[in-house]
Design a protein around this motif. Sequence first.
Motif, PDB file in Angstrom:
ATOM      1  N   VAL A 184      18.448 -71.179   9.330  1.00  0.00           N
ATOM      2  CA  VAL A 184      19.135 -71.593   8.098  1.00  0.00           C
ATOM      3  C   VAL A 184      20.562 -72.031   8.429  1.00  0.00           C
ATOM      4  CG1 VAL A 184      19.993 -70.838   5.858  1.00  0.00           C
ATOM      5  CG2 VAL A 184      17.732 -70.140   6.612  1.00  0.00           C
ATOM      6  N   VAL A 185      21.230 -71.249   9.306  1.00  0.00           N
ATOM      7  CA  VAL A 185      22.620 -71.547   9.674  1.00  0.00           C
ATOM      8  C   VAL A 185      22.708 -72.892  10.392  1.00  0.00           C
ATOM      9  CG1 VAL A 185      24.607 -70.796  11.055  1.00  0.00           C
ATOM     10  CG2 VAL A 185      23.279 -69.120   9.775  1.00  0.00           C
ATOM     11  N   SER A 186      21.770 -73.127  11.333  1.00  0.00           N
ATOM     12  CA  SER A 186      21.792 -74.392  12.078  1.00  0.00           C
ATOM     13  C   SER A 186      21.490 -75.572  11.153  1.00  0.00           C
ATOM     14  CB  SER A 186      20.816 -74.357  13.247  1.00  0.00           C
ATOM     15  OG  SER A 186      19.492 -74.308  12.781  1.00  0.00           O
ATOM     16  N   THR A 187      20.575 -75.362  10.184  1.00  0.00           N
ATOM     17  CA  THR A 187      20.268 -76.427   9.218  1.00  0.00           C
ATOM     18  C   THR A 187      21.511 -76.767   8.402  1.00  0.00           C
ATOM     19  OG1 THR A 187      18.020 -75.565   9.025  1.00  0.00           O
ATOM     20  CG2 THR A 187      18.724 -77.124   7.325  1.00  0.00           C
ATOM     21  N   GLN A 188      22.218 -75.714   7.966  1.00  0.00           N
ATOM     22  CA  GLN A 188      23.416 -75.912   7.149  1.00  0.00           C
ATOM     23  C   GLN A 188      24.517 -76.634   7.939  1.00  0.00           C
ATOM     24  OE1 GLN A 188      25.267 -72.333   5.685  1.00  0.00           O
ATOM     25  NE2 GLN A 188      26.330 -73.405   4.043  1.00  0.00           N
ATOM     26  N   SER A 189      24.751 -76.196   9.180  1.00  0.00           N
ATOM     27  CA  SER A 189      25.814 -76.814   9.985  1.00  0.00           C
ATOM     28  C   SER A 189      25.461 -78.254  10.350  1.00  0.00           C
ATOM     29  CB  SER A 189      26.107 -75.991  11.239  1.00  0.00           C
ATOM     30  OG  SER A 189      24.955 -75.868  12.031  1.00  0.00           O
ATOM     31  N   LYS A 217      26.137 -80.378   7.285  1.00  0.00           N
ATOM     32  CA  LYS A 217      27.579 -80.645   7.130  1.00  0.00           C
ATOM     33  C   LYS A 217      28.058 -81.684   8.139  1.00  0.00           C
ATOM     34  CE  LYS A 217      29.321 -76.387   5.043  1.00  0.00           C
ATOM     35  NZ  LYS A 217      30.303 -75.309   5.135  1.00  0.00           N
ATOM     36  N   GLU A 253      29.533 -80.314   2.139  1.00  0.00           N
ATOM     37  CA  GLU A 253      28.193 -79.800   1.822  1.00  0.00           C
ATOM     38  C   GLU A 253      27.425 -80.884   1.088  1.00  0.00           C
ATOM     39  OE1 GLU A 253      27.048 -75.941   0.703  1.00  0.00           O
ATOM     40  OE2 GLU A 253      29.045 -75.116   1.012  1.00  0.00           O
ATOM     41  N   ALA A 285      27.297 -65.131   2.656  1.00  0.00           N
ATOM     42  CA  ALA A 285      26.370 -65.708   3.647  1.00  0.00           C
ATOM     43  C   ALA A 285      26.291 -67.233   3.494  1.00  0.00           C
ATOM     44  CB  ALA A 285      24.989 -65.089   3.486  1.00  0.00           C
ATOM     45  N   ALA A 286      26.351 -67.714   2.232  1.00  0.00           N
ATOM     46  CA  ALA A 286      26.186 -69.153   1.983  1.00  0.00           C
ATOM     47  C   ALA A 286      27.504 -69.917   2.034  1.00  0.00           C
ATOM     48  CB  ALA A 286      25.528 -69.361   0.635  1.00  0.00           C
TER      49      ALA A 286
END
Length: 237
Positions: free
Chosen positions: A2-7, A10, A149, A228-229
């Motif tokens: 999830v973190v890698s998808t978010q970064s 961005k 975002e 977290a988000a």
Amino acid sequence: AVVSTQSTGKRTVKEQTRVSWEAYPVDERVHWVTQWPGQVVLAVSQIYWTQEVHEAIRENNLPDYLQFLRDQLEAVVALVRGDLTKQARITLGALVTIDVHARDVVEELANLQVSSENSFDWLCQMRYYWEDDNCCIRIINALIVYGYEYLGNSFRLVITPLTDRCYRTLVSAFHLHLGGGPEGPAGTGKTETVKDLAKAIAIQCVVFNCSDGLDYLAMGKFFKGLAAAGACSCFDE
């Protein structure tokens, strides 16, 4: 994951913003607005608007720049009347909203005969800058780095003088790592203003309609999720 998808998301939005920022001076604006994602179009358009207002104040020709903005707005309106894809129409709807406010701000500055870039009438506006390969937003002496975002292609709120005052207060609070609490009668747009500010700085905003059942345990869970988000939240009512 999830973190890698978010970064990655961005990074993609930032890269698109950077490339679009480089393309803006080269391309004709009416063509440029249909070539890029809605969120990128709004951010880059405001970066160049800020830059151009600074130049107009320095050269003391705000009335000429005001006429230029009017012509620019009419060109976009003419484009809206034409044949567009559904996505492009949503983008241009939001862009017209932002452009109208930009024109009104410059008209006010011209009427007040602002001649200094450090005039409060100009500094109290929401200004976008591209500095050190990054987009940042300033209001008065507050500075926020654009969130990048991905918020999709969405409509934007019409900006009134009251919206501007809310933005000033909330962004100054955000800059100081504080929160804000807009207060007023029901249905006057407090929640919508907070949501629109989140869109302007590209940070996800989670709106929660509070009830009597919201105890400290539920709040704890909520804040865990927000931390977290990296989102900001609006606790309604």
